[in-house]
Write a protein that holds these residues in place. Structure first.
Motif, mmCIF file in Angstrom:
data_model
loop_
_atom_site.group_PDB
_atom_site.id
_atom_site.type_symbol
_atom_site.label_atom_id
_atom_site.label_comp_id
_atom_site.label_asym_id
_atom_site.label_seq_id
_atom_site.Cartn_x
_atom_site.Cartn_y
_atom_site.Cartn_z
ATOM 1 N N TRP A 121 61.215 -1.472 48.200
ATOM 2 C CA TRP A 121 60.511 0.637 48.262
ATOM 3 C C TRP A 121 60.413 0.801 49.169
ATOM 4 O O TRP A 121 60.071 1.639 49.295
ATOM 5 C CB TRP A 121 59.418 -0.300 46.519
ATOM 6 N N ILE A 122 58.992 -0.215 50.061
ATOM 7 C CA ILE A 122 59.040 0.397 51.004
ATOM 8 C C ILE A 122 60.038 1.009 51.821
ATOM 9 O O ILE A 122 59.999 1.897 52.374
ATOM 10 C CB ILE A 122 58.153 -0.607 52.141
ATOM 11 N N LYS A 164 45.564 -12.047 53.564
ATOM 12 C CA LYS A 164 46.972 -12.196 53.066
ATOM 13 C C LYS A 164 47.557 -10.304 53.204
ATOM 14 O O LYS A 164 46.865 -9.682 53.936
ATOM 15 C CB LYS A 164 46.978 -11.894 51.614
ATOM 16 N N ALA A 165 48.881 -10.495 52.839
ATOM 17 C CA ALA A 165 49.946 -9.060 53.372
ATOM 18 C C ALA A 165 48.815 -8.179 52.982
ATOM 19 O O ALA A 165 49.120 -6.834 53.742
ATOM 20 C CB ALA A 165 51.140 -9.449 52.743
ATOM 21 N N THR A 166 48.151 -7.967 52.334
ATOM 22 C CA THR A 166 47.933 -6.411 51.293
ATOM 23 C C THR A 166 46.692 -5.470 52.493
ATOM 24 O O THR A 166 46.054 -4.981 53.306
ATOM 25 C CB THR A 166 47.609 -6.143 50.650
ATOM 26 N N PRO A 167 45.737 -6.789 52.608
ATOM 27 C CA PRO A 167 44.521 -6.413 53.100
ATOM 28 C C PRO A 167 44.852 -7.339 55.130
ATOM 29 O O PRO A 167 43.658 -5.933 55.262
ATOM 30 C CB PRO A 167 43.939 -8.333 53.298
ATOM 31 N N ALA A 168 46.041 -7.286 55.230
ATOM 32 C CA ALA A 168 46.201 -7.493 56.933
ATOM 33 C C ALA A 168 46.693 -5.761 57.487
ATOM 34 O O ALA A 168 46.492 -5.663 58.272
ATOM 35 C CB ALA A 168 47.727 -8.508 57.215
ATOM 36 N N ILE A 199 59.500 -2.471 59.221
ATOM 37 C CA ILE A 199 60.003 -3.883 58.880
ATOM 38 C C ILE A 199 58.762 -4.928 59.430
ATOM 39 O O ILE A 199 58.709 -5.300 58.530
ATOM 40 C CB ILE A 199 61.111 -4.317 59.912
ATOM 41 N N GLY A 200 57.839 -4.163 60.045
ATOM 42 C CA GLY A 200 56.607 -5.376 60.596
ATOM 43 C C GLY A 200 55.598 -5.045 59.736
ATOM 44 O O GLY A 200 54.591 -5.722 59.452
ATOM 45 N N LYS A 201 55.530 -4.518 57.960
ATOM 46 C CA LYS A 201 54.570 -4.212 57.203
ATOM 47 C C LYS A 201 55.455 -4.853 55.879
ATOM 48 O O LYS A 201 54.636 -4.665 55.309
ATOM 49 C CB LYS A 201 54.109 -2.900 57.228
ATOM 50 N N ALA A 222 51.872 0.927 52.851
ATOM 51 C CA ALA A 222 53.019 0.031 52.475
ATOM 52 C C ALA A 222 52.163 -0.810 51.255
ATOM 53 O O ALA A 222 52.166 -1.850 50.432
ATOM 54 C CB ALA A 222 52.750 -0.923 53.775
ATOM 55 N N ALA A 223 50.301 -0.973 51.497
ATOM 56 C CA ALA A 223 49.792 -1.478 50.462
ATOM 57 C C ALA A 223 49.562 -1.233 49.061
ATOM 58 O O ALA A 223 49.934 -1.485 48.020
ATOM 59 C CB ALA A 223 48.406 -1.167 50.831
#
Length: 506
Positions: free
Chosen positions: A210-211, A310-314, A68-70, A193-194
């Protein structure tokens, strides 16, 4: 170098400390011939049967717990929840997790590990999958509660379970490998997650759903397989021969694990755990380590995301951090096993953790903060493994007492995971205040020092004979206040780690 033989084990592994009335414990399965069993090969056989699969289970557990943190992919927007409600959904997990840990460990001992652990995993996999189907705050919170309830039994259960297989000097590196699955899950979770985020919109479901769904389904499958893969306790393990089972039990008894041959549940053992000072100080130490761990695991992507990415690079930038944590955890576990000074290792890694968080508090530079994250991992993950997985377990004897003590220590620490869920608030972005985390680390440092000092003091009293019991009619051998027993074996069985010949690991 040749492996040690079981005949050597038979001769010298089950002896009592000579300061406490030398005699031997009755030999387990005395009728069994163990001369053909090579102890080193047996240990490797046990490692292969236990460690890889249990590590995979914990990887999935930590992945499900912290996924959930991702989920930085519009979860709050899609569910129409506020930042406060999001934090509450994180928080509720830790209450059910903490409540059910102690009873779960008792059930684990009463039932078969293959049945209890696999059942828990199958159920939490279902909860994880359903979490991806929720549409509002109530659904998310309910699933987080149920997820915590079923996951509660795995970490304390496996730590107790492994302690029933390995000698105290062997336990650390195995526990380190097992716990390193948490760091691997951090790295793997970021990559996963990415990748899953690319499914955004498929079937009308967002990326975050979906995750949850795919990770939950993987857990359900692993839970079903676990019934056939997880082994039971040493005295009944089907993958070992009778001679091999006998060697495992005898070598544990020789390591002052007197209950290795089996122990019936008595409320006395549970009371002993509750009244033991080691349990309560251990709870405080674990609080000082667990709160920073969960704060770190839940919000590392958020820290990186808000500072620069952003989310994916993070999520991707969390991968090398967790890979480094895995390496450090295993190195510390190996060295602590080799040198045996677990308390001192514990203090060193806590100081490293403190240094990392101090930099995070003071820094306003993204690169420096990212470096501080690496420094913090040097303490966060090894201290959990080194303290709860090894140091506490090494210093509690009696199978039921150890199971309850481990569960109490872990559950109390996990209650404070609720605090960690509220450290990083949206209004504090991008530079989160971390003073509360540092306060917890300081608490862990003080309580660890206290734990170490008291263990050394107790060992010294036993060396001086102040804890000696009276055995038989020999009044000169001990003190009435420490108890009177017919044999040393009776004293061992009744007193566990309170027996005068038992030495605590410092």
């Amino acid at each position: 170098m040749t492996g040690s033989t079981s005949s050597d084990l038979e001769k010298d592994s089950i002896r009592v400390n000579e300061n406490a009335n030398v005699t031997t414990t009755p030999l387990y399965n005395e009728h069994v011939d163990i001369t053909g069993v090579d102890e080193r090969k047996l240990l490797r056989k046990i490692d292969i049967a236990l460690i890889p699969w249990l590590s995979l289970l914990y990887l999935l557990s930590f992945l499900d717990r912290t996924s959930i943190g991702k989920c930085l992919y519009n979860l709050e927007k899609d569910l129409n929840i506020t930042d406060t409600q999001y934090l509450l959904a994180l928080t509720v997990f830790f209450f059910s997790y903490a409540i059910f840990e102690v009873p779960s460990n008792v059930f684990l001992k009463r039932l078969r590990p293959s049945l209890w652990l696999s059942g828990l995993m199958f159920c939490w996999g279902i909860m994880m999958t359903v979490q991806g189907l929720v549409h509002n705050f109530g659904g998310l919170t309910g699933m987080r509660w149920m997820l915590g309830m079923f996951e509660a039994g795995l970490f304390p259960g496996v730590n107790y379970y492994l302690s029933c297989w390995y000698k105290r000097s062997e336990f650390g590196i195995r526990a380190a490998i097992f716990f390193s699955a948490a760091t691997v899950s951090g790295a793997f979770g970021g990559l996963l997650a990415a990748a899953i985020s690319k499914m955004d919109g498929i079937g009308g479901k967002p990326a975050w759903a979906w995750i949850f769904i795919l990770e939950g389904l993987a857990t359900v499958i692993a839970g079903a397989l676990s019934f056939f893969i997880i082994q039971d306790f040493p005295d009944t393990a089907k993958f070992l021969t009778e001679a091999e089972r006998t060697v495992v039990v005898r070598r544990l008894q020789g390591d002052d694990q007197f209950s290795a041959a089996g122990e019936k549940l008595r409320m006395k053992y549970i009371y002993k755990s509750i009244l033991d000072w080691k349990t309560w100080i251990g709870m405080i130490v674990y609080v000082g380590a667990d709160m920073p761990l969960y704060a770190f695991s839940l919000f590392l992507p958020s820290i990186i995301n808000q500072v620069r990415f952003k989310a994916t690079p993070a999520n991707l930038l969390t991968v090398p951090v967790y890979a480094f944590a895995c390496l450090i955890t295993c190195v510390v576990g190996f060295l602590a096993d080799k040198w045996g000074r677990r308390g001192y290792f514990n203090l060193c890694v806590i100081l490293s953790c403190a240094a990392g968080y101090i930099i995070l508090i003071a820094s306003r530079n993204a690169a420096l903060s990212y470096f501080a994250v690496y420094l913090a991992t040097c303490g966060i993950y090894p201290v959990i493994r080194e303290f709860i997985c090894a140091w506490v377990s090494n210093n509690v004897e009696g199978s039921y007492k150890r199971s309850v003590t481990l569960a109490m220590v872990i559950s109390f620490g996990n209650i404070n995971g609720a605090v960690s869920s509220n450290v990083y608030r949206a209004k504090d972005q991008p530079w989160y205040p971390l003073g509360l985390v540092l306060l917890y680390i300081g608490l862990g440092l003080i309580s660890s020092t206290t734990f170490l000092v008291l263990l050394k003091r107790e060992n010294a009293k036993r060396e001086r004979g102040e804890r000696n019991e009276i055995i038989g009619d020999e009044k000169s051998s001990g003190h009435e206040m420490n108890g009177r027993y017919e044999t040393v074996a009776d004293a061992k069985a009744d007193k566990g780690d309170e027996w005068s010949g038992y030495r605590y690991t410092i």
